[in-house]
Design an enzyme around this catalytic site. Structure first.
Site, PDB file in Angstrom:
ATOM      1  N   GLU A  77       3.518   6.601  -0.402  1.00 40.17           N
ATOM      2  CA  GLU A  77       4.148   5.339  -0.797  1.00 40.17           C
ATOM      3  C   GLU A  77       4.092   5.096  -2.300  1.00 40.17           C
ATOM      4  OE1 GLU A  77       3.800   0.722   0.707  1.00 40.17           O
ATOM      5  OE2 GLU A  77       3.673   2.372   2.131  1.00 40.17           O
ATOM      6  N   ASP A 119       2.031   4.042   3.929  1.00 40.21           N
ATOM      7  CA  ASP A 119       1.067   3.139   4.568  1.00 40.21           C
ATOM      8  C   ASP A 119       1.463   2.892   6.020  1.00 40.21           C
ATOM      9  OD1 ASP A 119      -0.236   2.992   2.174  1.00 40.21           O
ATOM     10  OD2 ASP A 119       0.528   1.021   1.626  1.00 40.21           O
ATOM     11  N   TYR A 174      -7.597  -0.021   4.850  1.00 35.85           N
ATOM     12  CA  TYR A 174      -6.329  -0.694   4.579  1.00 35.85           C
ATOM     13  C   TYR A 174      -6.511  -2.203   4.672  1.00 35.85           C
ATOM     14  CZ  TYR A 174      -1.262  -1.234   4.518  1.00 35.85           C
ATOM     15  OH  TYR A 174       0.020  -1.561   4.174  1.00 35.85           O
TER      16      TYR A 174
END
Length: 827
Positions: free
Chosen positions: A7, A102, A318
């Site tokens: 990403e 992600d 995350y």
């Protein structure tokens, strides 16, 4: 060749480093970094490299009716052409492709966009998807050992959000802006999630404004035994049988106070003791993390930006998650062991002494990402900024708290009688520190009350009665606002903090906790009166549910976007009928937000205005008949305050410039002060003195600023900045190089600032600024600096001259508010 797509660039570099075990080399393709090793190449995107938009024929606001956008086609266009070119050039040569973006809706959509870009140039190569919750050696290697497929349903949910938000935002923004004749940079922004959020803030402000305080009284006295004194509070039994401390009738309060004043002692009637278990907090989900970071002074956007940087660096999991239950495969003991040789070692060892570690659990358990917790990879503290370390420590200590023991409090309640009036004292003592020993963010203050027995006689001294008023409800802090949005189904964990930042950027809210501007109230009022669906949290919540249904395969993208357009049709049916009234209402409110007071020349209204070049000034509403103007400082954005000048009756002005925000005060006072001040000549002008006799003088400007400038201005515009505040002393010491006196600034009780020769000082400042990297600015750590560098911003000078909105669009996790804050520091 296998192509890996991540990403962001920093994620690409870290994943390449993990998979190559440090052996990857760096090259560039189309000026984009590519990491290569052993038949593999890894490239990082910059978030979305394609975006949704309307076709070009819809771009002219004046030629296209806003309602036409409701059913207009939506096209995808590259937003980062260099990255798209690099990706497709590499994809042509790829034998296989792995998407490693992600793992959430947004990441899946970015992965799908990469998938489609690859397929445009390579129809043969197999494309797989890997998912992980932390960028650590173990998780990354495990993910690549067991790849999966792109989840097109999850991506479609993210795409539906893009389309719906584009259509709603563009159509309604154009309608309101055109109705109020607000064009260019001053357009009136409206959004599907933004507007219901704004209504929450406006509704709270209405509660505060409508609040009428009630008077009440509270009574206290000191009780003492054996030289030990403690405070007790008067109470009585209310009509419903409950204890009441507030006395609502002044006469009753006076009667009780009279008794306490005459009493010299109180007799203990009852003593009760109990212990209470204080359970550790649940693991962090996104909302609770933002709330905890908020208590440390971080805005929601800033907290998430730092958390994303720590995640990409591999230090935490995350940060976008609803989960509050650790997964079964997380070995809390092993993870604690990773901290034994760190600065957290003593706390980790203490926790490891327990025979059994039983982590706490929250109410939400999901299967996408674990709660936010540290990874086994421990950072070098010297490579993190102070903000990054503080947030990292918060995450570490929250994890420690969730595996710690409960705390135990001992409570002691004493009730005493003073000639028929009741007094009570509540003491508490922390008996077992439990999780508080490793998580020092909760209040652990104690209240001492001595151990007394029934029938004991206590001395009564210092009776006092305090008159008080009930207080209005408090404004939402950012973290509380996000919690409320979550409870009402407005937005998602990934979008809520960005929504708040947009409200700040658009001038709808100010301060912290946020309060609405007059424009915000006008937009909400117009929507409520003429089209309440625009600010309806129910409508927004239902659309969020529809997008979840897409992710779960229960609805299609086309079905949900069609339904949203039909809802918007109904909105426009209501709005169009009242276009003129809406415009009048918004224009009146916009003017009220910018009004300073009466023009001293013609009696009309003075307003804050913006010139064609973008600078702000004060001008008369009677223009062009009246051309009276006053300048405003060039730094920051003006905010009209409630405070008024005693001499001129004009509202004061504050200049919003991040951490360098300052109160300019009454613009007319500043102008008159400049007119009355005399220039102090200090030497020859280095540009025109020899030829034209120009001299340098210390000048006070009508904007409130000060400078050393040429007396031949405007023929010669040579100038040097001076501090805005403090008395400037011209000393007898002279600069050998420039033959100018050295200056000293005296600002109150602070130590004098030896400014020296103004030319030397400015040259040294410029040299320092040129050499400084962006990490020199407060709030920018190595990870953010790297992202800014990828966007072409390598030093403070680059950042100072950049467009804040453009930087925010191109740098993930950085808002325009962040950029303006940094630019204010740079200036």
């Amino acid at each position: 060749m296998e192509l890996i797509v991540t990403e962001k660039n920093n994620a690409a570099r870290r994943i390449a480093d993990i998979l190559s075990e440090g052996g990857a080399t760096t090259d560039t393709t189309a000026d984009v970094n590519v990491y290569e090793w052993g038949g593999r190449r890894c490239i990082g995107l910059s978030g979305h490299v394609v975006g949704v938009d309307f076709p070009p024929e819809y771009s002219d606001w004046r030629d296209v009716e806003p309602a036409e956008l409701v059913h207009a086609d939506v096209v995808k266009e590259p937003t980062q052409e260099d990255i798209v070119n690099a990706l497709q050039r590499l994809a042509r040569e790829a034998d296989s492709v792995v998407i490693a973006t992600d793992y959430d809706r947004e990441g899946e959509l970015i992965g799908k966009e990469a998938y489609e870009l690859v397929r445009e140039v390579n129809e043969e190569a197999p494309i797989q998807r890997v998912r992980f919750s932390s960028i650590t050696d173990n998780e990354v290697k495990s993910a690549f050992a067991d790849p999966d497929d792109v989840d097109f349903d999850l991506a479609a949910a993210g795409e539906a959000r893009q389309i719906i938000d584009l259509v709603w935002g563009a159509a309604l923004t154009r309608f309101l802006s055109l109705s109020a004749r607000q064009m260019g940079e001053d357009f009136i922004s409206v959004g599907r999630v933004q507007s219901p959020t704004l209504k929450l803030i406006v509704d709270k402000e209405r509660e505060i404004e409508a609040f009428e305080p009630d008077d009440y009284w509270e009574l206290f006295a000191d009780l003492a035994r054996d030289d030990t004194t403690f405070e007790a509070q008067y109470f009585y039994e209310g009509e419903d049988g409950t204890e009441q401390e507030r006395v609502w009738d002044e006469d009753a309060a006076e009667r009780a106070f009279s008794v306490l004043r005459e009493a010299s002692a109180a007799v203990v009637e009852s003593v009760s003791r109990r212990t209470r278990s204080d359970d550790p907090p649940a693991p962090f989900n996104t909302t609770q993390f933002i709330r905890a970071a908020g208590s440390l002074g971080y805005s929601a956007g800033r907290a998430m930006s730092i958390a994303e940087d720590l995640y990409t660096a591999g230090y935490i999991t995350y940060p976008r998650t609803d989960n509050t239950v650790y997964p079964e495969d997380l070995d809390e003991r092993d993870l604690l062991g990773e901290f034994e040789q760190t600065v957290f070692g003593d706390d980790a060892e203490m926790l490891l002494e327990a025979d059994d570690l039983s982590p706490t659990e929250g109410d939400e358990e999901t299967t996408d990402h674990p709660p936010i917790h540290p990874t086994p990879d421990f950072p070098d503290r010297n490579k993190l900024s102070e903000d990054e370390w503080e947030i990292y420590e918060l995450v570490v200590r929250r994890f420690f708290a969730t595996v710690a023991d409960p705390a135990v409090w001992e409570h002691l309640r004493v009730v005493a009688d003073a000639d028929g009036e009741s007094l009570k004292a509540n003491g508490k003592r922390l008996v077992e520190e439990g999780y508080h020993a490793v998580y020092p963010y909760f209040n652990t203050s104690e209240n001492y009350v001595p151990d007394v027995d029934e029938g004991d006689r206590l001395d009564l001294t210092d009776p006092r009665m305090e008159a008080k008023e009930t207080q209005p409800p408090r404004r939402y802090g950012q973290s509380r606002l996000i919690e409320t949005m979550e409870d009402m189904g407005i937005g998602t964990k990934s979008t809520r903090h960005n929504t708040i930042e947009k409200l700040y950027d658009r001038g709808y809210i100010e301060g912290d906790p946020p309060r609405p501007t007059t424009l915000a109230k006008a937009v909400v009022e117009a929507a409520e009166e003429y089209a309440d669906l625009v600010v309806s949290e129910q409508m927004t919540s239902e659309l969020e549910g529809d997008m979840t249904a897409i992710a779960e395969g229960e609805k299609s993208l086309d079905e949900v976007t069609r339904e949203s357009r039909e809802i918007l049709d109904r909105v426009f049916d209501e709005l169009t009928e009242s276009r003129e009234e809406i415009g009048d209402h918004l224009r009146d409110s916009l003017k009220a937000d910018k009004t300073l007071g009466e023009c001293p020349e013609c009696g009309d209204t003075l307003l804050v205005r913006r010139s064609r070049t973008g600078s702000y000034f004060v001008g008369c509403d009677g223009y062009p008949e009246c051309r009276f103007t006053l300048p405003l400082p060039s730094t920051g954005e003006p905010l009209v305050l409630e405070e008024t000048c005693e001499e001129h009756g004009l509202h004061e002005v504050k200049m919003l410039a991040g951490r360098d925000t300052f109160v300019h005060g009454c613009p007319l006072c500043a102008a008159e002060e400049a007119e009355e001040s005399e220039d102090r000549v200090i030497g020859a002008c280095p540009e025109c003195g020899e030829e034209h006799g120009g001299e340098l003088a210390i000048k006070q400007l009508q904007t409130g600023s000060r400078l050393v400038g040429c007396t031949r201005y405007p023929d010669c515009d040579y100038s040097l900045p001076l501090p805005r505040r403090g008395d400037i002393e011209v000393t007898d010491a002279y600069c050998d190089e420039h033959d100018l006196p050295e200056l000293v600034v005296h600002d109150g009780d602070d130590e004098p600032w030896e400014l020296g020769c103004p030319i030397c000082n400015y040259e040294e400042y410029q040299q320092r600024q040129r050499k400084q990297g962006v990490e020199a600015l407060d709030g920018i750590g190595p990870a953010t600096a790297e992202k800014l560098e990828e966007a072409g911003i390598e030093d403070v000078g680059d950042l100072a001259s950049a467009d804040a909105d453009e930087v925010a669009e191109s740098v993930s996790g950085v808002s325009a508010e962040n950029v303006r804050d940094w630019q204010a520091q740079a200036d």
